[in-house]
Design a protein around this motif. Sequence first.
Motif, PDB file in Angstrom:
ATOM      1  N   ASP A 172      14.966   0.981  27.097  1.00 61.55           N
ATOM      2  CA  ASP A 172      16.250   1.504  27.033  1.00 61.55           C
ATOM      3  C   ASP A 172      16.718   2.458  28.243  1.00 61.55           C
ATOM      4  O   ASP A 172      16.098   3.547  28.123  1.00 61.55           O
ATOM      5  CB  ASP A 172      16.562   2.191  25.616  1.00 61.55           C
ATOM      6  CG  ASP A 172      18.074   2.616  25.283  1.00 61.55           C
ATOM      7  OD1 ASP A 172      18.644   3.357  26.173  1.00 61.55           O
ATOM      8  OD2 ASP A 172      18.512   2.025  24.172  1.00 61.55           O
ATOM      9  N   LYS A 173      17.505   1.781  28.941  1.00 62.67           N
ATOM     10  CA  LYS A 173      17.859   2.709  30.317  1.00 62.67           C
ATOM     11  C   LYS A 173      18.493   4.133  30.089  1.00 62.67           C
ATOM     12  O   LYS A 173      17.873   5.219  30.648  1.00 62.67           O
ATOM     13  CB  LYS A 173      18.843   2.109  31.270  1.00 62.67           C
ATOM     14  CG  LYS A 173      18.758   2.577  32.412  1.00 62.67           C
ATOM     15  CD  LYS A 173      19.786   1.528  33.506  1.00 62.67           C
ATOM     16  CE  LYS A 173      19.403   1.973  34.927  1.00 62.67           C
ATOM     17  NZ  LYS A 173      20.054   0.862  35.640  1.00 62.67           N
ATOM     18  N   ASP A 174      19.273   4.351  29.007  1.00 63.34           N
ATOM     19  CA  ASP A 174      19.935   5.730  28.432  1.00 63.34           C
ATOM     20  C   ASP A 174      18.760   6.647  28.006  1.00 63.34           C
ATOM     21  O   ASP A 174      18.599   7.596  28.422  1.00 63.34           O
ATOM     22  CB  ASP A 174      20.865   5.378  27.747  1.00 63.34           C
ATOM     23  CG  ASP A 174      21.459   6.831  27.325  1.00 63.34           C
ATOM     24  OD1 ASP A 174      21.754   7.622  28.378  1.00 63.34           O
ATOM     25  OD2 ASP A 174      22.019   7.126  26.223  1.00 63.34           O
ATOM     26  N   ILE A 175      18.122   6.125  26.953  1.00 62.89           N
ATOM     27  CA  ILE A 175      17.141   6.745  26.181  1.00 62.89           C
ATOM     28  C   ILE A 175      15.876   7.247  27.079  1.00 62.89           C
ATOM     29  O   ILE A 175      15.708   8.290  27.120  1.00 62.89           O
ATOM     30  CB  ILE A 175      16.811   6.099  24.852  1.00 62.89           C
ATOM     31  CG1 ILE A 175      18.049   6.119  23.814  1.00 62.89           C
ATOM     32  CG2 ILE A 175      15.592   6.975  24.126  1.00 62.89           C
ATOM     33  CD1 ILE A 175      17.671   5.176  22.765  1.00 62.89           C
ATOM     34  N   HIS A 176      15.322   6.044  27.493  1.00 65.83           N
ATOM     35  CA  HIS A 176      14.285   6.579  28.275  1.00 65.83           C
ATOM     36  C   HIS A 176      14.315   7.251  29.520  1.00 65.83           C
ATOM     37  O   HIS A 176      13.457   8.120  30.193  1.00 65.83           O
ATOM     38  CB  HIS A 176      13.257   5.035  28.503  1.00 65.83           C
ATOM     39  CG  HIS A 176      12.918   4.501  27.288  1.00 65.83           C
ATOM     40  ND1 HIS A 176      13.178   3.150  26.897  1.00 65.83           N
ATOM     41  CD2 HIS A 176      12.298   5.031  26.267  1.00 65.83           C
ATOM     42  CE1 HIS A 176      12.608   2.973  25.846  1.00 65.83           C
ATOM     43  NE2 HIS A 176      11.924   4.158  25.155  1.00 65.83           N
ATOM     44  N   SER A 177      15.426   7.081  30.379  1.00 65.37           N
ATOM     45  CA  SER A 177      15.719   7.787  31.502  1.00 65.37           C
ATOM     46  C   SER A 177      15.621   9.217  31.340  1.00 65.37           C
ATOM     47  O   SER A 177      15.396  10.102  31.982  1.00 65.37           O
ATOM     48  CB  SER A 177      16.976   7.457  32.253  1.00 65.37           C
ATOM     49  OG  SER A 177      17.098   6.135  32.753  1.00 65.37           O
ATOM     50  N   LYS A 178      16.646   9.635  30.172  1.00 66.51           N
ATOM     51  CA  LYS A 178      16.592  11.116  29.566  1.00 66.51           C
ATOM     52  C   LYS A 178      15.031  11.506  29.251  1.00 66.51           C
ATOM     53  O   LYS A 178      14.698  12.808  29.672  1.00 66.51           O
ATOM     54  CB  LYS A 178      17.310  11.112  28.383  1.00 66.51           C
ATOM     55  CG  LYS A 178      18.974  11.006  28.623  1.00 66.51           C
ATOM     56  CD  LYS A 178      19.734  10.901  27.478  1.00 66.51           C
ATOM     57  CE  LYS A 178      21.316  10.875  27.705  1.00 66.51           C
ATOM     58  NZ  LYS A 178      22.052  10.939  26.391  1.00 66.51           N
ATOM     59  N   TYR A 179      14.248  10.741  28.564  1.00 62.94           N
ATOM     60  CA  TYR A 179      12.946  11.055  28.463  1.00 62.94           C
ATOM     61  C   TYR A 179      12.064  11.542  29.737  1.00 62.94           C
ATOM     62  O   TYR A 179      11.069  12.568  29.503  1.00 62.94           O
ATOM     63  CB  TYR A 179      12.385  10.204  27.543  1.00 62.94           C
ATOM     64  CG  TYR A 179      10.878  10.453  26.858  1.00 62.94           C
ATOM     65  CD1 TYR A 179      10.972  10.869  25.571  1.00 62.94           C
ATOM     66  CD2 TYR A 179       9.657  10.416  27.437  1.00 62.94           C
ATOM     67  CE1 TYR A 179       9.862  11.399  24.858  1.00 62.94           C
ATOM     68  CE2 TYR A 179       8.693  10.757  26.908  1.00 62.94           C
ATOM     69  CZ  TYR A 179       8.629  11.161  25.645  1.00 62.94           C
ATOM     70  OH  TYR A 179       7.427  11.715  24.886  1.00 62.94           O
TER      71      TYR A 179
END
Length: 210
Positions: A172-179
Amino acid sequence: MQDYKSAHLAWIMQNQKFVPYGLHCVGQEYKDIMHNMYYLPGLCPVTQQQAKWLFEGDVKHHKQTIALSQSISGTKKLIWVTIGFNRDKYTNEKAMKFMYKLPTCKWVVNFTGVIEFNGSTGWRPHCHLLIEYFTSVKYQGDVKDKLYKILDSKTFDGLVIGSNNIEYLTGDKDIHSKYLNGDKRDEKKEYVEQDRLYRTEHNIPHIFKK
């Protein structure tokens, strides 16, 4: 200019894979790619000069071709990978060498990764990877197998114990980029800071990218 763009786009759509500008290949491989790309029936004709521009690696043309590739839906997928490193044989050098190896893999379109060290169980070196890959790699399990094949080579000498130390989910580009950038739930904030300090002290990049 439109002719070579149309030819390239048609080739990408037909073959479901992306040949970028600046492709480095020699001999028969080069001839095969040129033949398949430009002379199959139904593709738009291009001149020798246009073909030369395509393979010279010009930055402007490179960006144009990437834009063409990204405009085609269904040619790429995202996977979120966590790899637990072997505590007994872990070294920063081997872990970083692995992270720098990934951009050289032909099946990797883009990736962002981070190496982390601290967790609820104490010292636990591992990495997280958000990998965008070509759909010519059909299954997520195949990505895991490709990663393990790299890690199981002599170059990395026990950096992972086995393929079971590689976990994966749909990315998930949004969730995992933040992580990857340390945006985690409150109980992990302490570990995020400890990891940042360790990476700074040992000259490890906070983020690896292709």
